[in-house]
Structure formats: C-alpha cells, structure tokens
Design a protein around this motif. Structure first.
Motif, PDB file in Angstrom:
ATOM      1  N   VAL A 145       0.856  -1.188   0.000  1.00  0.00           N
ATOM      2  CA  VAL A 145       0.000   0.000   0.000  1.00  0.00           C
ATOM      3  C   VAL A 145       0.891   1.236   0.000  1.00  0.00           C
ATOM      4  O   VAL A 145       2.097   1.151   0.249  1.00  0.00           O
ATOM      5  CB  VAL A 145      -0.954   0.026   1.221  1.00  0.00           C
ATOM      6  CG1 VAL A 145      -1.881  -1.183   1.215  1.00  0.00           C
ATOM      7  CG2 VAL A 145      -0.181   0.089   2.526  1.00  0.00           C
ATOM      8  N   VAL A 146       0.282   2.382  -0.277  1.00  0.00           N
ATOM      9  CA  VAL A 146       1.008   3.647  -0.240  1.00  0.00           C
ATOM     10  C   VAL A 146       0.408   4.502   0.854  1.00  0.00           C
ATOM     11  O   VAL A 146      -0.809   4.743   0.872  1.00  0.00           O
ATOM     12  CB  VAL A 146       0.923   4.388  -1.600  1.00  0.00           C
ATOM     13  CG1 VAL A 146       1.594   5.753  -1.502  1.00  0.00           C
ATOM     14  CG2 VAL A 146       1.560   3.549  -2.700  1.00  0.00           C
ATOM     15  N   ARG A 147       1.249   4.924   1.777  1.00  0.00           N
ATOM     16  CA  ARG A 147       0.844   5.828   2.853  1.00  0.00           C
ATOM     17  C   ARG A 147       1.837   6.980   2.903  1.00  0.00           C
ATOM     18  O   ARG A 147       3.050   6.754   3.004  1.00  0.00           O
ATOM     19  CB  ARG A 147       0.843   5.108   4.201  1.00  0.00           C
ATOM     20  CG  ARG A 147      -0.222   4.048   4.292  1.00  0.00           C
ATOM     21  CD  ARG A 147      -0.379   3.524   5.700  1.00  0.00           C
ATOM     22  NE  ARG A 147      -1.354   2.439   5.690  1.00  0.00           N
ATOM     23  CZ  ARG A 147      -1.243   1.356   6.418  1.00  0.00           C
ATOM     24  NH1 ARG A 147      -0.232   1.202   7.233  1.00  0.00           N
ATOM     25  NH2 ARG A 147      -2.173   0.419   6.350  1.00  0.00           N
ATOM     26  N   ASP A 148       1.309   8.191   2.814  1.00  0.00           N
ATOM     27  CA  ASP A 148       2.154   9.390   2.849  1.00  0.00           C
ATOM     28  C   ASP A 148       3.295   9.306   1.831  1.00  0.00           C
ATOM     29  O   ASP A 148       4.447   9.577   2.139  1.00  0.00           O
ATOM     30  CB  ASP A 148       2.721   9.620   4.254  1.00  0.00           C
ATOM     31  CG  ASP A 148       1.631   9.841   5.279  1.00  0.00           C
ATOM     32  OD1 ASP A 148       0.632  10.501   4.947  1.00  0.00           O
ATOM     33  OD2 ASP A 148       1.781   9.346   6.412  1.00  0.00           O
ATOM     34  N   GLU A 149       2.945   8.902   0.627  1.00  0.00           N
ATOM     35  CA  GLU A 149       3.887   8.798  -0.499  1.00  0.00           C
ATOM     36  C   GLU A 149       4.996   7.772  -0.272  1.00  0.00           C
ATOM     37  O   GLU A 149       6.058   7.838  -0.885  1.00  0.00           O
ATOM     38  CB  GLU A 149       4.474  10.171  -0.842  1.00  0.00           C
ATOM     39  CG  GLU A 149       3.420  11.173  -1.273  1.00  0.00           C
ATOM     40  CD  GLU A 149       3.989  12.516  -1.648  1.00  0.00           C
ATOM     41  OE1 GLU A 149       5.189  12.595  -1.975  1.00  0.00           O
ATOM     42  OE2 GLU A 149       3.233  13.488  -1.642  1.00  0.00           O
ATOM     43  N   ARG A 150       4.776   6.815   0.617  1.00  0.00           N
ATOM     44  CA  ARG A 150       5.735   5.745   0.877  1.00  0.00           C
ATOM     45  C   ARG A 150       5.062   4.404   0.637  1.00  0.00           C
ATOM     46  O   ARG A 150       3.971   4.140   1.148  1.00  0.00           O
ATOM     47  CB  ARG A 150       6.245   5.777   2.335  1.00  0.00           C
ATOM     48  CG  ARG A 150       6.915   7.054   2.788  1.00  0.00           C
ATOM     49  CD  ARG A 150       8.094   7.531   2.001  1.00  0.00           C
ATOM     50  NE  ARG A 150       9.154   6.570   1.785  1.00  0.00           N
ATOM     51  CZ  ARG A 150      10.101   6.720   0.861  1.00  0.00           C
ATOM     52  NH1 ARG A 150      10.144   7.787   0.104  1.00  0.00           N
ATOM     53  NH2 ARG A 150      11.028   5.822   0.720  1.00  0.00           N
ATOM     54  N   ALA A 151       5.700   3.553  -0.150  1.00  0.00           N
ATOM     55  CA  ALA A 151       5.212   2.190  -0.361  1.00  0.00           C
ATOM     56  C   ALA A 151       5.618   1.352   0.838  1.00  0.00           C
ATOM     57  O   ALA A 151       6.773   1.395   1.271  1.00  0.00           O
ATOM     58  CB  ALA A 151       5.803   1.608  -1.640  1.00  0.00           C
ATOM     59  N   ILE A 152       4.665   0.614   1.387  1.00  0.00           N
ATOM     60  CA  ILE A 152       4.959  -0.236   2.537  1.00  0.00           C
ATOM     61  C   ILE A 152       4.302  -1.608   2.363  1.00  0.00           C
ATOM     62  O   ILE A 152       3.308  -1.746   1.655  1.00  0.00           O
ATOM     63  CB  ILE A 152       4.512   0.399   3.870  1.00  0.00           C
ATOM     64  CG1 ILE A 152       3.007   0.669   3.874  1.00  0.00           C
ATOM     65  CG2 ILE A 152       5.277   1.667   4.179  1.00  0.00           C
ATOM     66  CD1 ILE A 152       2.469   1.069   5.234  1.00  0.00           C
ATOM     67  N   LYS A 153       4.900  -2.572   3.031  1.00  0.00           N
ATOM     68  CA  LYS A 153       4.354  -3.930   3.056  1.00  0.00           C
ATOM     69  C   LYS A 153       3.521  -4.064   4.324  1.00  0.00           C
ATOM     70  O   LYS A 153       3.990  -3.738   5.424  1.00  0.00           O
ATOM     71  CB  LYS A 153       5.494  -4.956   3.064  1.00  0.00           C
ATOM     72  CG  LYS A 153       5.037  -6.392   3.096  1.00  0.00           C
ATOM     73  CD  LYS A 153       6.235  -7.333   3.044  1.00  0.00           C
ATOM     74  CE  LYS A 153       5.810  -8.781   3.058  1.00  0.00           C
ATOM     75  NZ  LYS A 153       6.973  -9.681   2.936  1.00  0.00           N
ATOM     76  N   VAL A 154       2.281  -4.521   4.170  1.00  0.00           N
ATOM     77  CA  VAL A 154       1.378  -4.696   5.306  1.00  0.00           C
ATOM     78  C   VAL A 154       1.044  -6.177   5.401  1.00  0.00           C
ATOM     79  O   VAL A 154       0.597  -6.784   4.419  1.00  0.00           O
ATOM     80  CB  VAL A 154       0.085  -3.870   5.123  1.00  0.00           C
ATOM     81  CG1 VAL A 154      -0.866  -4.105   6.284  1.00  0.00           C
ATOM     82  CG2 VAL A 154       0.403  -2.397   4.985  1.00  0.00           C
ATOM     83  N   GLU A 155       1.267  -6.742   6.572  1.00  0.00           N
ATOM     84  CA  GLU A 155       0.947  -8.150   6.795  1.00  0.00           C
ATOM     85  C   GLU A 155      -0.263  -8.240   7.713  1.00  0.00           C
ATOM     86  O   GLU A 155      -0.409  -7.435   8.635  1.00  0.00           O
ATOM     87  CB  GLU A 155       2.147  -8.872   7.405  1.00  0.00           C
ATOM     88  CG  GLU A 155       3.333  -8.906   6.451  1.00  0.00           C
ATOM     89  CD  GLU A 155       4.568  -9.571   7.045  1.00  0.00           C
ATOM     90  OE1 GLU A 155       4.708  -9.575   8.290  1.00  0.00           O
ATOM     91  OE2 GLU A 155       5.386 -10.061   6.262  1.00  0.00           O
ATOM     92  N   PRO A 156      -1.147  -9.229   7.479  1.00  0.00           N
ATOM     93  CA  PRO A 156      -2.334  -9.346   8.325  1.00  0.00           C
ATOM     94  C   PRO A 156      -1.966  -9.836   9.716  1.00  0.00           C
ATOM     95  O   PRO A 156      -0.942 -10.490   9.912  1.00  0.00           O
ATOM     96  CB  PRO A 156      -3.194 -10.363   7.585  1.00  0.00           C
ATOM     97  CG  PRO A 156      -2.223 -11.202   6.831  1.00  0.00           C
ATOM     98  CD  PRO A 156      -1.094 -10.276   6.457  1.00  0.00           C
TER      99      PRO A 156
END
Length: 136
Positions: free
Chosen positions: A113-124
């Motif tokens: 996902v992209v949050r505050d112009e940063r791509a991040i990996k989100v794990e459940p």
C-alpha cells in the motif's frame, strides 16, 4: 530465484501521467524496454483517447495506473521497492490502491500500500477469538 507469489490489484495515478513522462520511464509498457535486464515487474497502464483536431485525429496516451506486467510465474523479489521507485519518479502524482500478494504457503499473505507517499508492506494479524466458557 525468489519466492513465487500471486499478485493482484493496482495503483491508480492522479492526475494521469503524460506521454512524455511515460515514455521516459522504466515502467513504460510498450515493449521497448528489456524488463528482465532491469528487474521491473510493474508497468504503467496506458489509456488512449482520440481527439479531433484541425490537423486530423490526435491519439492522446495517459498513464492511469501502475499494475503487474503479465508474468507466467511471478517470483517475488522487491515489489515494495519497485512501487516506491515509481512514486519517486513522478512527484506531483498521487498513487492510490493496493497490490494483494499471496505466497506459496496458504498463510502467506501481504499487501503493498502507499501511505504518505511511501510504499509499505502490510501483513495481516491473525487473532484467535476468545474461547467461550472460559476454557483456558
């Protein structure tokens, strides 16, 4: 090599990219780039619209989304870094959406996902429901 993963989803781009931005990008999908040589798994979706002008019909190409290119078997390498690279290449454009990823193991899931112009990996998070009757 790498770990095999199924990736679905996309990032919409607002405002859409111009043709000049697209054709100068390593994410350009038209096929002039050697993807394997530069390790790019994502491409820009290019939409074409015809516009009538005094000189004739003009074809306008815009980049509306960042998507996975068609790959028979995707070997997850550096997807988060590739999304970030694309974001960094196009300041002034907003990327919204997500990539849903599922690995070889049935519990191996994550999103980019992209949050505050940063791509991040989100794990459940896996959470066990409280047991009824207090049987601990």
């Amino acid at each position: 090599m790498g770990y095999r993963a199924n990736v679905t989803g996309e990032f919409a781009i607002e405002p859409p990219l111009s043709w000049n931005e697209i054709k100068a990008s390593p994410f350009e999908p038209v096929g002039r780039r050697q993807y394997a040589a530069i390790d790019i798994d994502l491409v820009l979706r290019v939409e074409e619209t015809s516009v009538d002008t005094e000189e004739g019909t003009l074809v306008r190409r815009t980049g509306t989304a960042l998507v996975m290119r068609e790959i028979d078997e995707y070997r997850e390498r550096n997807l988060v870094e590739q999304v970030q690279r694309c974001i960094d290449l196009f300041p002034g454009h907003r990327f919204t959406g997500r990539l849903d990823c599922e690995g070889e193991e049935n519990t191996d899931m994550w999103r980019v996902v992209v949050r505050d112009e940063r791509a991040i990996k989100v794990e459940p998070r896996i959470v066990w429901p409280d047991e009824e009757g207090g049987g601990r």
